[in-house]
Design an enzyme around this catalytic site. Structure first.
Site, PDB file in Angstrom:
ATOM      1  N   GLY A  91     -11.589  -5.756   1.495  1.00 51.58           N
ATOM      2  CA  GLY A  91     -13.028  -5.574   1.310  1.00 51.58           C
ATOM      3  C   GLY A  91     -13.347  -4.900  -0.017  1.00 51.58           C
ATOM      4  NE  ARG A 125      -4.104  -1.799   1.905  1.00 55.30           N
ATOM      5  CZ  ARG A 125      -4.934  -2.220   2.834  1.00 55.30           C
ATOM      6  NH1 ARG A 125      -4.925  -1.640   4.017  1.00 55.30           N
ATOM      7  NH2 ARG A 125      -5.771  -3.193   2.592  1.00 55.30           N
ATOM      8  CE  LYS A 141     -16.268 -10.861   9.480  1.00 54.19           C
ATOM      9  NZ  LYS A 141     -16.392  -9.642  10.206  1.00 54.19           N
ATOM     10  N   GLY A 198      -5.766  -8.429   3.013  1.00 55.15           N
ATOM     11  CA  GLY A 198      -4.565  -8.036   3.758  1.00 55.15           C
ATOM     12  C   GLY A 198      -3.680  -9.229   4.065  1.00 55.15           C
TER      13      GLY A 198
HETATM   14  P1  ADP Z   1      -7.725 -11.543   4.190  1.00 55.22           P
HETATM   15  O1  ADP Z   1      -7.218 -10.492   5.158  1.00 55.22           O
HETATM   16  O2  ADP Z   1      -6.635 -12.090   3.347  1.00 55.22           O
HETATM   17  O3  ADP Z   1      -8.913 -11.062   3.410  1.00 55.22           O
HETATM   18  P2  ADP Z   1      -9.419 -12.767   6.123  1.00 55.22           P
HETATM   19  O4  ADP Z   1      -9.354 -11.485   6.889  1.00 55.22           O
HETATM   20  O5  ADP Z   1     -10.685 -13.170   5.506  1.00 55.22           O
HETATM   21  O6  ADP Z   1      -8.259 -12.778   5.029  1.00 55.22           O
HETATM   22  O7  ADP Z   1      -8.985 -13.957   7.085  1.00 55.22           O
HETATM   23  C1  ADP Z   1      -7.692 -14.051   7.601  1.00 55.22           C
HETATM   24  C2  ADP Z   1      -7.698 -14.759   8.938  1.00 55.22           C
HETATM   25  O8  ADP Z   1      -8.372 -15.995   8.879  1.00 55.22           O
HETATM   26  C3  ADP Z   1      -6.279 -15.050   9.386  1.00 55.22           C
HETATM   27  O9  ADP Z   1      -6.011 -14.301  10.530  1.00 55.22           O
HETATM   28  C4  ADP Z   1      -6.301 -16.551   9.655  1.00 55.22           C
HETATM   29  O10 ADP Z   1      -5.592 -16.905  10.811  1.00 55.22           O
HETATM   30  C5  ADP Z   1      -7.762 -16.842   9.807  1.00 55.22           C
HETATM   31  N1  ADP Z   1      -8.063 -18.251   9.545  1.00 55.22           N
HETATM   32  C6  ADP Z   1      -8.033 -18.907   8.387  1.00 55.22           C
HETATM   33  N2  ADP Z   1      -8.362 -20.212   8.563  1.00 55.22           N
HETATM   34  C7  ADP Z   1      -8.622 -20.368   9.864  1.00 55.22           C
HETATM   35  C8  ADP Z   1      -9.038 -21.472  10.666  1.00 55.22           C
HETATM   36  N3  ADP Z   1      -9.229 -22.693  10.136  1.00 55.22           N
HETATM   37  N4  ADP Z   1      -9.241 -21.260  11.978  1.00 55.22           N
HETATM   38  C9  ADP Z   1      -9.033 -20.042  12.509  1.00 55.22           C
HETATM   39  N5  ADP Z   1      -8.642 -18.967  11.823  1.00 55.22           N
HETATM   40  C10 ADP Z   1      -8.442 -19.121  10.508  1.00 55.22           C
HETATM   41 MG    MG Z   2      -8.094  -9.654   6.992  1.00 51.81          MG
END
Ligand code: ADP
Ligand code: MG
Length: 381
Positions: free
Chosen positions: A363, A35, A206, A339
């Site tokens: 997002g 960024r 999520k 992120g």
């Molecule tokens: P991004 O930031 O890449 O969009 P998200 O914010 O959707 O990704 O999710 C990232 C988080 O999801 C990470 O902190 C990761 O630890 C968590 N995560 C992924 N799989 C699991 C799991 N099976 N159990 C708990 N946390 C998880």
């Molecule tokens: Mg995230």
């Protein structure tokens, strides 16, 4: 939409540009953050063409005040100040960056910009002011008085209706910056007739954030040939089949959605997992193999969300191997965002080639790919 790239020197020289960027980054990661690295070219383009640049950003979620004046006590906890970023930017640009806080009023801020020999300024965290997140016209007008034109280079916040992202475009000639242009151009490749096989890889914590994107890519011309599901969001699909998930994370409200999605044969779920203390924390070796084989043959790939709790190296294997499979496929165009997902790619030891696009949006990328109109981008039109 007008692009900064198309302005010539005559149109820029001697003017002041208000440049909205996204410096909402952990300080210790800033030097390597895409960024920050992504906006340097825009700042250089502006200063090389003889403009002054006033950088605008937010950081975190501080408690805002109604308006600035020396007497209004800004709750100014250090963790939210943008001050450290003046130094970081200055080092990266090899030029002085003058930080302006809100102990000055608007007139004094303008006088500082006009009277200074410096060309680059960073204004304090805009979320210290209540109008920012309310997309307040008055604040936007006030900001607009500081410059002659406005550039949005903050793709990651373009889905938010903020005064320095949306309302400000009503008061100044407004342009998309070089980074925003790159985001739009790369992501629209995926939006228009993706080459097949088209693989969408979804993980993270999520699923509710990702429903719009799943729907968009479930039917019509843009339908994905495969959805490879991993991370915490896979648990919702297990629950939807009444399978046990122990103490793993899940989202109750999305189980019905997951049930519907299970009817879609394009949705592929993990076949094995890494589990600890009754928690599913990563995809297992057979899943890695199965997903990698699909990724190898893909011509278009979208990846958002890690395959597991990768912050713990014990559960980083799934995400690392998926990153490797994507980067090894040089024939596919791959768009990667989020992120955490972006940091996995940037920290992997593989060389990122031209067919890999790592978005600075989380997002914002999900909403853009889901076909939603982003208010900050619409405002530039
Ligand atoms: P991004 O930031 O890449 O969009 P998200 O914010 O959707 O990704 O999710 C990232 C988080 O999801 C990470 O902190 C990761 O630890 C968590 N995560 C992924 N799989 C699991 C799991 N099976 N159990 C708990 N946390 C998880
Ligand atoms: Mg995230």
């Amino acid at each position: 939409m007008k692009f900064l790239r198309n302005l010539n020197k005559k149109e820029i020289v001697g003017k002041t540009c208000l440049l909205r960027v996204d410096l909402n980054i952990a300080e210790k990661e800033a030097k390597n953050s895409p960024r920050i690295l992504g906006i340097l070219a825009t700042i250089e383009f502006l200063t090389n063409n003889g403009a002054k640049v006033v950088i605008l950003s937010h950081r975190g979620r501080p408690k805002p005040v109604k308006r600035i004046n020396p007497k209004s006590k800004i709750l100014n906890p250090k963790e939210f100040s943008l001050k450290p970023f003046a130094k970081i930017l200055s080092k990266l640009l090899k030029k002085p960056v003058h930080f302006i806080d809100f102990s000055k009023n608007w007139k004094e801020i303008l006088a500082t910009i006009n009277g200074s020999k410096n060309n680059i300024f960073l204004l304090e965290n805009l979320r210290f002011l209540a109008g920012e997140e309310k997309n307040d016209r008055k604040l936007a007008k006030q900001l607009a008085r500081l410059g002659d034109f406005y550039v949005n280079d903050a793709f990651a916040v373009s889905h938010r209706n903020a005064a320095s992202v949306s309302a400000i475009t009503k008061f100044l000639p407004s342009y998309a910056g070089l980074l925003l242009e790159k985001e739009i151009k790369n992501l629209s490749v995926v939006m228009k007739n993706p080459k097949r096989p088209f693989v969408v890889i979804l993980g993270g914590a999520k699923i509710s954030d990702k429903i719009g994107l799943i729907k968009k890519f479930s039917a019509g011309e843009r339908r994905a040939d495969y959805f490879l599901i991993g991370g915490g969001i896979a648990n919702n699909f297990l629950l939807a089949q009444s399978l046990p998930i122990g103490d793993s994370i899940f989202e109750e409200s999305t189980v019905n959605f997951a049930k519907k999605m299970l009817k879609n044969k394009k949705v592929i779920l993990p076949v094995d997992y890494a589990i600890e203390n009754r928690k599913i924390l990563d995809i297992g070796p057979n899943t890695i193999k199965m997903y990698s084989d699909i990724i190898k043959k893909a011509k278009t790939i979208i990846w958002n969300g890690p395959m597991g709790y990768f912050e713990n190296p014990k559960f980083a294997k799934g995400s690392g191997e998926i990153a490797k499979a994507i980067i090894s496929n040089k024939k596919a165009f791959s768009a990667i965002g989020g992120g955490e997902t972006a940091s996995i790619i940037h920290n992997s030891k593989f060389i990122i080639h031209n067919n890999i696009f790592v978005s600075t949006g989380g997002g914002a990328m999900l909403e853009y790919l889901a076909g939603k109109k982003l208010s900050g981008i619409e405002a530039l039109k």
